[in-house]
Design an enzyme around this catalytic site. Structure first.
Site, mmCIF file in Angstrom:
data_model
loop_
_atom_site.group_PDB
_atom_site.id
_atom_site.type_symbol
_atom_site.label_atom_id
_atom_site.label_comp_id
_atom_site.label_asym_id
_atom_site.label_seq_id
_atom_site.Cartn_x
_atom_site.Cartn_y
_atom_site.Cartn_z
ATOM 1 N N SER A 81 0.739 -1.165 0.243
ATOM 2 C CA SER A 81 0.195 0.044 -0.011
ATOM 3 C C SER A 81 0.869 1.458 0.036
ATOM 4 C CB SER A 81 -0.840 0.169 1.174
ATOM 5 O OG SER A 81 -0.437 0.456 2.387
ATOM 6 N N GLN A 126 0.939 4.569 1.626
ATOM 7 C CA GLN A 126 0.355 5.177 2.857
ATOM 8 C C GLN A 126 1.263 6.002 3.753
ATOM 9 O OE1 GLN A 126 1.880 2.166 5.919
ATOM 10 N NE2 GLN A 126 1.002 0.638 4.340
ATOM 11 N N HIS A 145 1.303 7.759 7.791
ATOM 12 C CA HIS A 145 0.663 7.841 9.271
ATOM 13 C C HIS A 145 0.647 9.038 9.986
ATOM 14 C CE1 HIS A 145 1.452 3.349 8.887
ATOM 15 N NE2 HIS A 145 2.689 3.658 8.706
ATOM 16 N N LYS A 152 2.240 6.640 14.608
ATOM 17 C CA LYS A 152 2.475 5.326 14.230
ATOM 18 C C LYS A 152 3.854 5.590 13.454
ATOM 19 C CE LYS A 152 1.287 0.936 12.286
ATOM 20 N NZ LYS A 152 0.398 0.524 11.144
ATOM 21 N N GLU A 154 7.562 4.491 12.379
ATOM 22 C CA GLU A 154 7.993 3.245 12.065
ATOM 23 C C GLU A 154 9.222 3.327 11.709
ATOM 24 O OE1 GLU A 154 3.952 0.863 10.078
ATOM 25 O OE2 GLU A 154 5.440 1.805 8.776
ATOM 26 N N HIS A 164 4.839 6.422 1.918
ATOM 27 C CA HIS A 164 5.691 5.356 1.644
ATOM 28 C C HIS A 164 5.119 4.113 1.289
ATOM 29 C CE1 HIS A 164 4.535 4.788 6.003
ATOM 30 N NE2 HIS A 164 4.620 3.830 5.783
ATOM 31 N N ARG A 220 -4.574 5.154 3.581
ATOM 32 C CA ARG A 220 -4.054 4.341 2.452
ATOM 33 C C ARG A 220 -4.621 4.965 1.444
ATOM 34 N NH1 ARG A 220 -5.317 0.389 6.459
ATOM 35 N NH2 ARG A 220 -3.405 -0.861 6.997
ATOM 36 N N LYS A 234 -7.540 -2.687 1.065
ATOM 37 C CA LYS A 234 -8.159 -2.120 2.235
ATOM 38 C C LYS A 234 -8.718 -0.676 2.115
ATOM 39 C CE LYS A 234 -4.954 -4.562 5.662
ATOM 40 N NZ LYS A 234 -4.309 -4.562 6.606
#
Length: 423
Positions: A108, A110, A112, A135, A137, A276, A295, A301
């Site tokens: 995906s 996406q 955050h 979130k 990462e 990303h 997303r 999704k």
């Protein structure tokens, strides 16, 4: 009150469809290395190994002193194990989830949200954004790893607009020319023009972008069949993504986002609002405890194009700027620190050469989770019930302020990763 404990964990596998299949997956290889009797389905994807306290993947403690307890349950009863600062800052919760990912197909387009936006999204759409946390990462490559991260330099995007007519048709000449002129502008002008172009593409009517994508795929496929070089159109990557997600607007994102190729040990840090996607390979991942992902493509999704386009960081930078370099410890030459600019987690890489037969994993003022990637050792600790045999795939929980002695027995040394929270 500090709770002293060191114990092995049985961690949770997630079989998402995008994962590598059977023993092609690093996740499956770690499982079988740690337990030769582990049953691996050769037709099943082994996408993620979760090491932490997430409600959908709470690790199980393997210690006779603590029967039938998950790590999350045990920490809730013994929050002192987190360390005083971590306990206070994160309300008695382990603030990170540690993972291994084995990616076979794209994961995906996406980004955050930061904490402010996460709170708003959770209040408005709790069915899609289930908590109010950010979130961030970190992905650390275990094998050669392919991903996309951040916006390309404007010059690269302009070159695609000039060489890929199907891409330009989606953006439109007015927006494309604005971006071409912005090359000489100040950074704010560049970001504004980039936002317009990306938003126009992502909001294209489905029939329009599907028609343009089909034309582009047909053209590149013909060029490939004729032996022509399609690199000016990133043809190989485009065909790869289109084969996985035919007719998906995310296929065009390759002309906006940097393609980042990580070698083992190299990392990407994905902060708030950074666009990303993971494309292929195996990695260690550490993230703050949240399920908030916005997303907009290359996924079955829920997609939220409007939120994604509004929230993104539209600052262009070369792909080399997206590689996050670890820092070697001045006190321990075996220790490398991946310390991102957020409080939730830090990852340590511990690379012990074969010449060292006794190694001390030092105490830190944070609970931590240790994963063995390579090598074997016997681990001892005053907080453990007995000696523990560590091998590839072993996972340990270590309470704050506890150390472990490793007595190495592998001729090739050891490679371990440790997640913790260094406030």
């Amino acid at each position: 009150m500090c709770v002293c404990a060191v114990f092995p964990l049985s961690c949770v596998v997630q079989n998402y469809a995008w994962g590598k299949i059977g023993l092609e997956s690093e996740v499956a290889k770690l499982l079988t290395s740690n337990d030769p009797l582990a049953q691996i389905d050769p037709d099943k994807p082994y996408a993620e190994l979760w090491m932490g306290t997430h409600p959908r993947g709470d690790a199980v403690i393997l210690d006779n002193r603590i029967p039938q307890r998950t790590l999350g349950q045990w920490i809730a009863d013994n929050p002192g194990c987190l360390g005083s600062k971590v306990k206070e800052t994160f309300q008695g919760q382990l603030p990170f989830l540690f993972k291994v990912l084995s990616v076979n197909t794209a994961l995906s387009i996406q980004a955050h949200p930061n904490k402010e936006l996460a709170g708003k999204l959770h209040a408005q759409f709790p069915e899609h954004y289930p908590d109010a946390n950010h979130k961030p990462e970190m992905a650390i490559a275990l094998t050669p790893f392919q991903g996309m991260c951040g916006f390309r330099p404007v010059e690269e995007i302009v070159a695609f607009l000039q060489k890929v007519p199907e891409f330009r048709a989606l953006i439109g000449n007015v927006a494309a020319e604005q971006l071409e002129r912005s090359v000489c502008d100040d950074p704010r002008g560049v970001s504004a023009a980039l936002r317009v172009c990306f938003t126009r593409m992502m909001k294209s009517e489905k029939k329009v972008f599907v028609d343009q994508l089909n034309m582009l795929v047909k053209r590149i496929s013909q060029e490939a069949a004729e032996g022509k070089d399609a690199s000016e159109s990133s043809g190989k990557l485009l065909l790869q993504l289109h084969s996985q997600f035919p007719g998906d607007i995310g296929c065009f994102a390759i002309y906006f986002l940097n393609l980042v190729m990580l070698q083992p040990g190299e990392a990407m840090f994905l902060g708030a609002n950074e666009p990303h996607a993971y494309l292929y390979g195996d990695c260690i991942e550490c993230m703050a405890c949240s399920d908030n992902t916005v997303r907009a493509g290359l996924t079955p999704k829920f997609i939220d194009v409007l939120t994604l386009c509004e929230m993104l960081n539209y600052t262009p930078a070369p792909s080399s700027a997206k590689v996050f370099a670890p820092t070697q410890s001045r006190l321990d030459p075996c220790l490398y620190l991946y310390d991102p600019p957020i409080p939730d987690f830090t990852v340590m890489k511990i690379e012990i050469p074969s010449s060292i037969k006794l190694y001390l994993i030092s105490a830190v003022d944070s609970a931590s989770i240790l994963l063995v990637i390579q090598g074997t050792a016997v681990a001892t600790s005053t907080a453990a019930v007995s000696e523990m045999t560590l091998r590839r795939g072993s996972v340990l929980f270590i309470s704050a302020n506890e150390s472990i002695s490793l007595h190495l027995s592998s001729p090739d040394g050891m490679l371990l990763f440790r997640a913790c929270c260094l406030l």
